[in-house]
Design a protein around this motif. Structure first.
Motif, PDB file in Angstrom:
ATOM      1  N   ARG A 106       0.776  -1.221   0.021  1.00  0.00           N
ATOM      2  CA  ARG A 106       0.170   0.041  -0.043  1.00  0.00           C
ATOM      3  C   ARG A 106       0.746   1.263   0.011  1.00  0.00           C
ATOM      4  O   ARG A 106       0.543   2.207  -0.618  1.00  0.00           O
ATOM      5  N   LYS A 107       1.834   1.242   0.594  1.00  0.00           N
ATOM      6  CA  LYS A 107       2.702   2.265   0.545  1.00  0.00           C
ATOM      7  C   LYS A 107       3.561   2.518  -0.696  1.00  0.00           C
ATOM      8  O   LYS A 107       4.273   3.518  -0.637  1.00  0.00           O
ATOM      9  N   GLY A 108       3.684   1.628  -1.525  1.00  0.00           N
ATOM     10  CA  GLY A 108       4.409   1.708  -2.904  1.00  0.00           C
ATOM     11  C   GLY A 108       5.693   0.938  -3.052  1.00  0.00           C
ATOM     12  O   GLY A 108       6.347   1.072  -3.770  1.00  0.00           O
ATOM     13  N   SER A 109       5.913   0.263  -1.967  1.00  0.00           N
ATOM     14  CA  SER A 109       7.365  -0.454  -2.002  1.00  0.00           C
ATOM     15  C   SER A 109       7.086  -1.446  -3.353  1.00  0.00           C
ATOM     16  O   SER A 109       6.178  -1.918  -3.557  1.00  0.00           O
ATOM     17  N   HIS A 110       8.329  -1.542  -3.884  1.00  0.00           N
ATOM     18  CA  HIS A 110       8.268  -2.185  -5.104  1.00  0.00           C
ATOM     19  C   HIS A 110       8.864  -3.998  -4.867  1.00  0.00           C
ATOM     20  O   HIS A 110       8.263  -4.747  -5.640  1.00  0.00           O
ATOM     21  N   ALA A 111       9.221  -4.225  -3.637  1.00  0.00           N
ATOM     22  CA  ALA A 111       9.687  -5.501  -3.255  1.00  0.00           C
ATOM     23  C   ALA A 111      10.048  -5.606  -1.951  1.00  0.00           C
ATOM     24  O   ALA A 111      10.279  -4.429  -1.098  1.00  0.00           O
ATOM     25  N   VAL A 112       9.504  -6.642  -1.118  1.00  0.00           N
ATOM     26  CA  VAL A 112      10.055  -6.987   0.190  1.00  0.00           C
ATOM     27  C   VAL A 112      10.858  -8.151   0.179  1.00  0.00           C
ATOM     28  O   VAL A 112      10.608  -9.018  -0.396  1.00  0.00           O
ATOM     29  N   ILE A 113      12.062  -7.823   0.677  1.00  0.00           N
ATOM     30  CA  ILE A 113      13.229  -8.631   0.494  1.00  0.00           C
ATOM     31  C   ILE A 113      13.518  -9.190   1.953  1.00  0.00           C
ATOM     32  O   ILE A 113      13.220  -8.514   3.097  1.00  0.00           O
ATOM     33  N   LEU A 114      14.033 -10.415   2.211  1.00  0.00           N
ATOM     34  CA  LEU A 114      14.227 -11.119   3.402  1.00  0.00           C
ATOM     35  C   LEU A 114      15.436 -12.059   3.179  1.00  0.00           C
ATOM     36  O   LEU A 114      15.545 -12.625   2.141  1.00  0.00           O
ATOM     37  N   VAL A 115      16.211 -12.370   4.108  1.00  0.00           N
ATOM     38  CA  VAL A 115      17.041 -13.419   4.279  1.00  0.00           C
ATOM     39  C   VAL A 115      16.498 -14.462   5.146  1.00  0.00           C
ATOM     40  O   VAL A 115      16.416 -14.264   6.249  1.00  0.00           O
ATOM     41  N   GLY A 116      15.983 -15.600   4.603  1.00  0.00           N
ATOM     42  CA  GLY A 116      15.270 -16.483   5.547  1.00  0.00           C
ATOM     43  C   GLY A 116      15.015 -17.986   5.152  1.00  0.00           C
ATOM     44  O   GLY A 116      15.469 -18.234   3.997  1.00  0.00           O
ATOM     45  N   ASP A 117      14.181 -18.628   5.773  1.00  0.00           N
ATOM     46  CA  ASP A 117      14.000 -19.955   5.399  1.00  0.00           C
ATOM     47  C   ASP A 117      12.842 -20.148   4.350  1.00  0.00           C
ATOM     48  O   ASP A 117      11.919 -19.970   4.640  1.00  0.00           O
ATOM     49  N   PRO A 118      13.393 -20.778   3.345  1.00  0.00           N
ATOM     50  CA  PRO A 118      12.276 -20.916   2.132  1.00  0.00           C
ATOM     51  C   PRO A 118      11.252 -21.540   2.397  1.00  0.00           C
ATOM     52  O   PRO A 118       9.963 -21.268   2.105  1.00  0.00           O
ATOM     53  N   PRO A 119      11.063 -22.851   3.047  1.00  0.00           N
ATOM     54  CA  PRO A 119       9.761 -23.368   3.335  1.00  0.00           C
ATOM     55  C   PRO A 119       8.844 -22.694   4.295  1.00  0.00           C
ATOM     56  O   PRO A 119       7.918 -22.957   4.269  1.00  0.00           O
ATOM     57  N   TYR A 120       9.373 -22.116   5.022  1.00  0.00           N
ATOM     58  CA  TYR A 120       8.732 -20.875   5.842  1.00  0.00           C
ATOM     59  C   TYR A 120       7.886 -19.838   5.091  1.00  0.00           C
ATOM     60  O   TYR A 120       6.718 -19.675   5.088  1.00  0.00           O
ATOM     61  N   TYR A 121       8.660 -19.122   4.528  1.00  0.00           N
ATOM     62  CA  TYR A 121       8.379 -17.941   3.594  1.00  0.00           C
ATOM     63  C   TYR A 121       7.737 -18.239   2.292  1.00  0.00           C
ATOM     64  O   TYR A 121       7.069 -17.142   1.947  1.00  0.00           O
ATOM     65  N   GLN A 122       7.934 -19.131   1.463  1.00  0.00           N
ATOM     66  CA  GLN A 122       7.684 -19.121   0.186  1.00  0.00           C
ATOM     67  C   GLN A 122       5.967 -19.433   0.287  1.00  0.00           C
ATOM     68  O   GLN A 122       5.358 -18.881  -0.564  1.00  0.00           O
ATOM     69  N   PRO A 123       5.336 -19.925   1.068  1.00  0.00           N
ATOM     70  CA  PRO A 123       3.986 -20.329   1.232  1.00  0.00           C
ATOM     71  C   PRO A 123       3.287 -18.778   1.623  1.00  0.00           C
ATOM     72  O   PRO A 123       2.036 -18.746   1.194  1.00  0.00           O
ATOM     73  N   LEU A 124       4.064 -17.867   2.111  1.00  0.00           N
ATOM     74  CA  LEU A 124       3.759 -16.423   2.272  1.00  0.00           C
ATOM     75  C   LEU A 124       3.706 -15.590   1.161  1.00  0.00           C
ATOM     76  O   LEU A 124       3.602 -14.364   1.161  1.00  0.00           O
ATOM     77  N   GLY A 125       3.972 -15.970  -0.089  1.00  0.00           N
ATOM     78  CA  GLY A 125       4.285 -15.431  -1.137  1.00  0.00           C
ATOM     79  C   GLY A 125       5.748 -15.051  -1.775  1.00  0.00           C
ATOM     80  O   GLY A 125       5.849 -14.267  -2.687  1.00  0.00           O
ATOM     81  N   PHE A 126       6.846 -15.507  -0.903  1.00  0.00           N
ATOM     82  CA  PHE A 126       8.169 -15.188  -1.113  1.00  0.00           C
ATOM     83  C   PHE A 126       8.624 -15.918  -2.345  1.00  0.00           C
ATOM     84  O   PHE A 126       8.377 -17.292  -2.292  1.00  0.00           O
ATOM     85  N   GLU A 127       9.642 -15.277  -3.110  1.00  0.00           N
ATOM     86  CA  GLU A 127      10.307 -16.149  -4.215  1.00  0.00           C
ATOM     87  C   GLU A 127      11.655 -16.274  -4.104  1.00  0.00           C
ATOM     88  O   GLU A 127      12.187 -15.040  -3.552  1.00  0.00           O
ATOM     89  N   LYS A 128      12.425 -16.909  -4.334  1.00  0.00           N
ATOM     90  CA  LYS A 128      13.756 -17.089  -4.627  1.00  0.00           C
ATOM     91  C   LYS A 128      14.500 -15.830  -5.454  1.00  0.00           C
ATOM     92  O   LYS A 128      13.827 -15.743  -6.593  1.00  0.00           O
ATOM     93  N   VAL A 129      15.400 -15.211  -5.114  1.00  0.00           N
ATOM     94  CA  VAL A 129      16.200 -14.029  -5.673  1.00  0.00           C
ATOM     95  C   VAL A 129      17.144 -15.155  -6.689  1.00  0.00           C
ATOM     96  O   VAL A 129      17.734 -15.995  -6.092  1.00  0.00           O
ATOM     97  N   ARG A 130      17.410 -14.475  -7.728  1.00  0.00           N
ATOM     98  CA  ARG A 130      18.692 -15.232  -8.548  1.00  0.00           C
ATOM     99  C   ARG A 130      19.851 -15.345  -7.499  1.00  0.00           C
ATOM    100  O   ARG A 130      20.185 -14.333  -6.884  1.00  0.00           O
ATOM    101  N   TYR A 131      20.336 -16.631  -7.862  1.00  0.00           N
ATOM    102  CA  TYR A 131      21.461 -16.807  -6.751  1.00  0.00           C
ATOM    103  C   TYR A 131      22.616 -15.898  -7.030  1.00  0.00           C
ATOM    104  O   TYR A 131      22.940 -15.501  -8.125  1.00  0.00           O
ATOM    105  N   ALA A 132      22.934 -15.446  -5.758  1.00  0.00           N
ATOM    106  CA  ALA A 132      23.910 -14.342  -5.695  1.00  0.00           C
ATOM    107  C   ALA A 132      23.912 -12.925  -6.397  1.00  0.00           C
ATOM    108  O   ALA A 132      24.827 -12.292  -6.623  1.00  0.00           O
ATOM    109  N   ALA A 133      22.480 -12.868  -6.740  1.00  0.00           N
ATOM    110  CA  ALA A 133      22.337 -11.507  -7.489  1.00  0.00           C
ATOM    111  C   ALA A 133      22.503  -9.934  -6.514  1.00  0.00           C
ATOM    112  O   ALA A 133      22.961  -9.161  -7.064  1.00  0.00           O
TER     113      ALA A 133
END
Length: 186
Positions: A106-133
C-alpha cells in the motif's frame, strides 16, 4: 487452556524494550553479526511498516521493515521477525508477515526482501532471488535470499548492492488506524 487475546498494532517507540527482549530470546547475541543486521545498522527501520502482536496487553511478537535499495529496486527488508517461545506455532509470525507485506504494498514498495528459510516464507508469497544477485554487507547464503515482487521487472532489477535507503517518509511516520484496519482485514 489459556485464552489468548491477540491484537496486532503498528510499532511505536514504547515497544522498543520488549522487542529487544523478544529478539534476544529468538536470535541471541549472534544476531548483530548477520548481514541483514549490517543493513539495519545503516539507518532506522520504518515504524509505519513495523508491527507487533500483543496478548492480553503484553508484547509477544514483532516484525520490522527497513527501507532499502536492492540493485535498482526501491524496497523494504523484512526482519527481524520474532515470536516469544510461549506463543510459537500459533500463526502469529505468519500474520505479522502478511500485515507488513500488505502495508508495504500500500505504501508503494516495489519489493519486500528477506534472508530466511524458504519452506517458511515461500507459502507466504516469497520467491527465491537469482543466486548471488544481491551483494550484502557481509556473508549470506544466497539460497535464503527471498523476495515478494510488487512491481514489474523486480527480479531483473535485483542485481548489485543492497543497502539502507534514506526515505524521509520512514522517519517517524506512523500508519493511520484505517491503514491498520485495512491490513488486518486483508
Amino acid at each position: 487452556m489459556k485464552k489468548h487475546d491477540l491484537v496486532y498494532l503498528t510499532e511505536d517507540a514504547s515497544h522498543d524494550a520488549a522487542i529487544e527482549i523478544i529478539n534476544e530470546e529468538a536470535f541471541g547475541p549472534g544476531r548483530f553479526a548477520r548481514a541483514a543486521a549490517r543493513i539495519r545498522e545503516q539507518g532506522p527501520h520504518d515504524r509505519s511498516l513495523s508491527f507487533i502482536c500483543t496478548d492480553n496487553g503484553e508484547t509477544i511478537a514483532s516484525v520490522r521493515m527497513t527501507p532499502v535499495m536492492a540493485g535498482s529496486i526501491k524496497g523494504h527488508l523484512l526482519g527481524p521477525l520474532a515470536v516469544r517461545p510461549s506463543h510459537k506455532n500459533m500463526g502469529i509470525g505468519r500474520e505479522l508477515v502478511r500485515i507488513a507485506v500488505e502495508a508495504a504494498r500500500r505504501k508503494g514498495s516495489h519489493a519486500v526482501i528477506l534472508v530466511g528459510d524458504p519452506p517458511y516464507y515461500q507459502p507466504l508469497g516469497f520467491e527465491k532471488v537469482r543466486y548471488a544477485a544481491l551483494e550484502f554487507p557481509g556473508p549470506v547464503d544466497p539460497a535464503r535470499v527471498l523476495v515478494v515482487p510488487m512491481a514489474d521487472g523486480v527480479h531483473a532489477g535485483l542485481s548489485g548492492v543492497i543497502g539502507w535507503r534514506d526515505d524521509a517518509a520512514a522517519h517517524g511516520a506512523t500508519a493511520s488506524e484505517a491503514d491498520i484496519e485495512l491490513a488486518l482485514a486483508v
